[in-house]
Write a protein that holds these residues in place. Structure first.
Motif, mmCIF file in Angstrom:
data_model
loop_
_atom_site.group_PDB
_atom_site.id
_atom_site.type_symbol
_atom_site.label_atom_id
_atom_site.label_comp_id
_atom_site.label_asym_id
_atom_site.label_seq_id
_atom_site.Cartn_x
_atom_site.Cartn_y
_atom_site.Cartn_z
ATOM 1 N N LYS A 172 31.914 -58.786 19.600
ATOM 2 C CA LYS A 172 30.558 -58.243 19.550
ATOM 3 C C LYS A 172 29.691 -58.791 20.687
ATOM 4 C CE LYS A 172 30.450 -57.249 14.686
ATOM 5 N NZ LYS A 172 29.627 -56.238 14.096
ATOM 6 N N THR A 173 29.976 -59.992 21.121
ATOM 7 C CA THR A 173 29.237 -60.569 22.240
ATOM 8 C C THR A 173 29.499 -59.764 23.506
ATOM 9 O OG1 THR A 173 29.468 -62.755 21.241
ATOM 10 C CG2 THR A 173 28.839 -62.690 23.553
ATOM 11 N N THR A 174 30.721 -59.327 23.683
ATOM 12 C CA THR A 174 31.090 -58.558 24.868
ATOM 13 C C THR A 174 30.581 -57.121 24.787
ATOM 14 O OG1 THR A 174 33.087 -59.897 24.931
ATOM 15 C CG2 THR A 174 33.032 -58.012 26.399
ATOM 16 N N GLU A 175 30.459 -56.597 23.586
ATOM 17 C CA GLU A 175 30.026 -55.206 23.412
ATOM 18 C C GLU A 175 28.627 -54.931 23.961
ATOM 19 O OE1 GLU A 175 30.637 -54.586 19.200
ATOM 20 O OE2 GLU A 175 32.374 -53.330 19.652
ATOM 21 N N ILE A 176 27.818 -55.960 24.158
ATOM 22 C CA ILE A 176 26.473 -55.730 24.694
ATOM 23 C C ILE A 176 26.522 -55.163 26.110
ATOM 24 C CG2 ILE A 176 25.417 -57.517 23.265
ATOM 25 C CD1 ILE A 176 25.235 -59.234 25.821
ATOM 26 N N TYR A 177 27.677 -55.272 26.773
ATOM 27 C CA TYR A 177 27.835 -54.758 28.127
ATOM 28 C C TYR A 177 28.395 -53.335 28.152
ATOM 29 C CZ TYR A 177 27.326 -59.701 29.165
ATOM 30 O OH TYR A 177 26.853 -60.975 29.241
ATOM 31 N N ALA A 178 28.745 -52.782 27.008
ATOM 32 C CA ALA A 178 29.414 -51.479 26.944
ATOM 33 C C ALA A 178 28.590 -50.368 27.597
ATOM 34 C CB ALA A 178 29.739 -51.116 25.503
ATOM 35 N N HIS A 179 27.281 -50.443 27.497
ATOM 36 C CA HIS A 179 26.439 -49.376 28.066
ATOM 37 C C HIS A 179 26.518 -49.326 29.590
ATOM 38 C CE1 HIS A 179 23.806 -52.849 28.556
ATOM 39 N NE2 HIS A 179 23.136 -52.148 29.453
ATOM 40 N N LEU A 180 27.083 -50.346 30.204
ATOM 41 C CA LEU A 180 27.201 -50.391 31.659
ATOM 42 C C LEU A 180 28.490 -49.754 32.177
ATOM 43 C CD1 LEU A 180 26.041 -54.071 32.174
ATOM 44 C CD2 LEU A 180 24.690 -51.998 32.549
ATOM 45 N N ALA A 181 29.385 -49.400 31.264
ATOM 46 C CA ALA A 181 30.673 -48.824 31.654
ATOM 47 C C ALA A 181 30.437 -47.501 32.401
ATOM 48 C CB ALA A 181 31.557 -48.596 30.439
ATOM 49 N N PRO A 182 31.173 -47.296 33.496
ATOM 50 C CA PRO A 182 30.934 -46.108 34.323
ATOM 51 C C PRO A 182 31.299 -44.784 33.675
ATOM 52 C CG PRO A 182 32.819 -47.322 35.152
ATOM 53 C CD PRO A 182 32.207 -48.141 34.050
ATOM 54 N N GLU A 183 32.216 -44.795 32.743
ATOM 55 C CA GLU A 183 32.555 -43.523 32.104
ATOM 56 C C GLU A 183 32.433 -43.656 30.599
ATOM 57 O OE1 GLU A 183 37.309 -43.275 31.661
ATOM 58 O OE2 GLU A 183 36.549 -42.813 33.638
ATOM 59 N N GLY A 184 31.864 -42.647 29.996
ATOM 60 C CA GLY A 184 31.671 -42.657 28.559
ATOM 61 C C GLY A 184 32.841 -42.005 27.844
ATOM 62 N N ALA A 185 32.570 -41.478 26.656
ATOM 63 C CA ALA A 185 33.612 -40.867 25.836
ATOM 64 C C ALA A 185 34.240 -39.661 26.528
ATOM 65 C CB ALA A 185 33.041 -40.464 24.482
ATOM 66 N N LYS A 186 33.418 -38.859 27.215
ATOM 67 C CA LYS A 186 33.959 -37.680 27.886
ATOM 68 C C LYS A 186 34.977 -38.083 28.948
ATOM 69 C CE LYS A 186 32.745 -33.473 30.403
ATOM 70 N NZ LYS A 186 34.107 -33.281 30.729
ATOM 71 N N GLY A 187 34.681 -39.097 29.704
ATOM 72 C CA GLY A 187 35.614 -39.557 30.730
ATOM 73 C C GLY A 187 36.920 -40.038 30.132
ATOM 74 N N ALA A 188 36.837 -40.666 28.978
ATOM 75 C CA ALA A 188 38.049 -41.154 28.315
ATOM 76 C C ALA A 188 38.901 -39.985 27.833
ATOM 77 C CB ALA A 188 37.674 -42.059 27.144
ATOM 78 N N VAL A 189 38.274 -38.978 27.256
ATOM 79 C CA VAL A 189 38.999 -37.811 26.742
ATOM 80 C C VAL A 189 39.590 -37.006 27.901
ATOM 81 C CG1 VAL A 189 38.771 -35.635 25.483
ATOM 82 C CG2 VAL A 189 37.645 -37.698 24.630
ATOM 83 N N ASP A 190 38.889 -36.958 29.016
ATOM 84 C CA ASP A 190 39.374 -36.205 30.184
ATOM 85 C C ASP A 190 40.669 -36.792 30.735
ATOM 86 O OD1 ASP A 190 37.323 -34.409 30.036
ATOM 87 O OD2 ASP A 190 36.120 -35.367 31.612
ATOM 88 N N LYS A 191 40.973 -38.020 30.404
ATOM 89 C CA LYS A 191 42.215 -38.642 30.892
ATOM 90 C C LYS A 191 43.458 -38.121 30.162
ATOM 91 C CE LYS A 191 40.296 -42.868 32.704
ATOM 92 N NZ LYS A 191 40.353 -44.311 32.723
ATOM 93 N N LEU A 192 43.247 -37.479 29.006
ATOM 94 C CA LEU A 192 44.378 -36.935 28.272
ATOM 95 C C LEU A 192 44.922 -35.719 29.021
ATOM 96 C CD1 LEU A 192 42.965 -37.019 24.626
ATOM 97 C CD2 LEU A 192 44.665 -38.548 25.641
ATOM 98 N N ARG A 193 46.225 -35.614 29.035
ATOM 99 C CA ARG A 193 46.859 -34.462 29.703
ATOM 100 C C ARG A 193 47.328 -33.476 28.653
ATOM 101 N NH1 ARG A 193 50.192 -37.096 34.702
ATOM 102 N NH2 ARG A 193 48.522 -38.465 35.335
ATOM 103 N N PHE A 194 46.851 -32.272 28.765
ATOM 104 C CA PHE A 194 47.236 -31.217 27.805
ATOM 105 C C PHE A 194 48.150 -30.234 28.471
ATOM 106 C CE2 PHE A 194 43.145 -32.659 26.130
ATOM 107 C CZ PHE A 194 43.503 -32.935 24.836
#
Length: 68
Positions: free
Chosen positions: A46-68
């Motif tokens: 939880k201490t590390t999670e305070i930095y999550a908003h700084l990540a360059p890609e959000g949920a959409k970027g993560a889903v876009d990595k899936l290959r269909f």
């Protein structure tokens, strides 16, 4: 013989600020939060999670990595 002591210029801030900046820059560079947690020595994720908003890609970027 007398030793000469060189004066080191004082840099503002604190160790806490340096650690915070280190973690923030890692997250902004795309380093996974779990890796940041290990590098920072955070006992609780939880201490590390305070930095999550700084990540360059959000949920959409993560889903876009899936290959269909």
């Amino acid at each position: 013989m007398r030793l000469s002591v060189t004066r080191v210029p004082k840099i503002g801030g604190s160790l806490h600020r340096l650690r915070h900046t280190f973690c923030a820059h890692l997250v902004m560079a795309g380093v996974p939060l779990r890796r940041v947690q290990l590098l920072a020595g955070h006992a609780d994720y939880k201490t590390t999670e305070i930095y999550a908003h700084l990540a360059p890609e959000g949920a959409k970027g993560a889903v876009d990595k899936l290959r269909f």
